[in-house]
Write an enzyme that holds these catalytic residues in place. Structure first.
Site, PDB file in Angstrom:
ATOM      1  N   GLU A 147       3.972   5.510  12.802  1.00 24.53           N
ATOM      2  CA  GLU A 147       5.403   5.107  13.256  1.00 24.53           C
ATOM      3  C   GLU A 147       6.421   5.132  11.903  1.00 24.53           C
ATOM      4  O   GLU A 147       7.351   5.633  11.927  1.00 24.53           O
ATOM      5  CB  GLU A 147       5.411   3.723  13.883  1.00 24.53           C
ATOM      6  CG  GLU A 147       6.682   3.494  14.496  1.00 24.53           C
ATOM      7  CD  GLU A 147       7.666   2.471  13.732  1.00 24.53           C
ATOM      8  OE1 GLU A 147       8.528   2.314  14.144  1.00 24.53           O
ATOM      9  OE2 GLU A 147       7.344   2.227  12.417  1.00 24.53           O
ATOM     10  N   ASP A 161       0.054   1.867  11.112  1.00 26.41           N
ATOM     11  CA  ASP A 161       0.306   2.269   9.828  1.00 26.41           C
ATOM     12  C   ASP A 161       1.309   1.272   9.245  1.00 26.41           C
ATOM     13  O   ASP A 161       2.055   0.545   9.865  1.00 26.41           O
ATOM     14  CB  ASP A 161       0.900   3.650   9.950  1.00 26.41           C
ATOM     15  CG  ASP A 161       2.298   3.709  10.421  1.00 26.41           C
ATOM     16  OD1 ASP A 161       2.476   3.372  11.501  1.00 26.41           O
ATOM     17  OD2 ASP A 161       3.074   4.420  10.058  1.00 26.41           O
TER      18      ASP A 161
HETATM   19 ZN   LIG Z   1       7.162  -1.475  12.363  1.00 20.28          ZN
END
Ligand SMILES: [Zn+2]
Length: 427
Positions: A191, A96
């Site tokens: 994340e 992401d």
């Molecule tokens: Zn990162």
């Protein structure tokens, strides 16, 4: 054994992969409660699974959460002294990109043989990557630099890490004579919204040690992250018609203002750096009746974290005294802890990374991250996971850039790492 070095073709392959991945929009969404937070992250997952299969990782697959896991089996000859001893090593990066900057329609710009100086971005004339803001730019003269066109982020955070791992897997396939132990590849979702390991099945991943490729500068190895908590202050006031409020109204808005005003100025994100802790009020919403203040608490040690939380509680109790009619509560929640506490229990995971950097002819730089990584949570879930540079600079901004040359070195350092693990396990 072949010399560990990406040749010109490998370098082109690494760049092509990176350009392919950044064009796929994978922004996560901090307001979403689903997993992954955005379905589009699976678009990249599908591409990576397909490419991993083409490279011979027969078990490559994405699960329902979007995580991509794949195996590069050991190719150690049966009589090799490390057989049965070298642990499974995980290589991890996140798919992401940051939610706060435009991430769709990335148009990567490639500058071959960067000559130095500021870099004007073609899509927005206000956006110039300046040498004065980027002390690493002069170190990259002669390199291939990749930027966005200035209207979106680039997504080197962390597609540089993904491309580097993929290029390492491609190199292993091209060099079957290079003896290595079992490798697991893991690409995570979400994340950037702090949920990168929420559904990460450490047992299914099956690595004994892992490394994230999600850092910044060449030669940097990070084994420390913040200890992080979040705090929620809830203020309940008492609303009365303001025309007839004298002696009765208790305004939660004013109570909130008093709390924010009294937070110690020397411990704010805008007044601290390096190893200093901070307390950060980042969201205030409400009205006369009720206000919620959200805060981040960050420090490198549990003790300092506690001190910041105590200082918040002291401010609240002070303000409570000044507004006896208000009801104020403070709730602290644990987010993650400094992975250095865990890595200290088995430091070879870090020492081998330093050794791998030295084999590149570089002096390793040990750094502490003023943030968290997937690795900090994984380390507390039983999988020690220090962080290796991926090369990205000015991440989370439209001026994000990366040096392909630093990316090549990151790919090479993972190959050296695999070799160090084999050698040390055989000893
Ligand atoms: Zn990162």
């Amino acid at each position: 054994m072949p010399t560990i070095a990406l040749d010109a073709a490998d370098r082109r392959d690494l760049l092509a992969r990176f350009l392919r991945y950044v064009r796929i929009d994978t922004q996560s969404d901090e307001n979403s409660t689903s997993s992954p937070s955005t379905e589009k992250q699976k678009d990249l997952a599908r591409v990576l699974v397909e490419e991993l299969r083409q490279m011979g990782c027969a078990d490559a697959a994405a699960d329902e959460w979007g995580y991509v896991f794949a195996t590069v089996p050991s190719n150690l000859p049966a009589n090799h002294p490390a057989v049965g001893k070298v642990p499974v090593i995980g290589l991890v990066a996140h798919m992401d990109t940051y939610h706060g900057t435009f991430g769709a329609g990335v148009k990567p710009q490639v500058i071959e043989g960067y000559k130095g100086g500021d870099i004007a971005l073609s899509g927005d004339q206000r956006q110039v990557i300046r040498v004065s803001d980027n002390p690493n730019l002069p170190k990259c003269v002669g390199h291939t630099i990749v930027t966005s066109d200035g209207t979106t982020l680039l997504g080197a955070d962390d597609k540089a890490g993904i491309a580097e791992i993929m290029a390492a897997v491609a190199w292993l396939r091209k060099h079957p004579e290079f003896a290595h132990g079992p490798v697991r590849v893991g690409f995570t979702t979400d994340e950037e919204v702090g949920r990168g390991t929420e559904h990460f099945d450490v047992a299914a991943f099956g690595a004994a040690y892992a490394y994230t490729l999600d850092g910044s500068d060449i030669a940097e190895i990070e084994d420390e992250t913040f200890c992080a908590d979040s705090a929620l202050v809830v203020i309940e006031g008492h609303d009365v018609h303001p025309g007839y409020a004298k002696g009765k109204l208790v305004n939660a808005v004013r109570v909130a203002a008093a709390i924010v005003e009294r937070l110690p100025r020397e411990f704010l994100p805008e007044t601290t750096d390096l190893r200093q802790p901070y307390l950060h009020p980042y969201d205030v919403r409400g009205d006369v009746t009720r206000v919620e203040i959200k805060l981040l608490v960050r420090a490198f040690t549990d003790d300092e974290l506690r001190e910041r939380e105590d200082s918040l509680k002291a401010v609240v109790s002070d303000v409570q005294g000044a507004f006896p009619g208000a009801r104020i509560s403070v709730e602290v929640k644990e987010s993650y802890r400094n992975m250095a506490y865990k890595i200290a229990e088995d430091p070879k995971v870090l020492e081998y990374a330093f050794e791998a950097v030295r084999r590149l002819g570089l002096e390793p730089v040990r750094r502490a991250i003023r943030g968290g990584t997937d690795g900090s949570r994984l380390s507390f879930m039983g999988l020690l996971t220090p962080n290796i540079w991926a090369g990205g600079q000015s991440f989370h901004s439209v001026q994000e850039w990366v040096s392909l040359d630093w990316m090549v070195k990151a790919s090479e350092v993972t190959l050296h790492l695999l070799q160090v693990w084999v050698e040390r396990s055989a000893a």
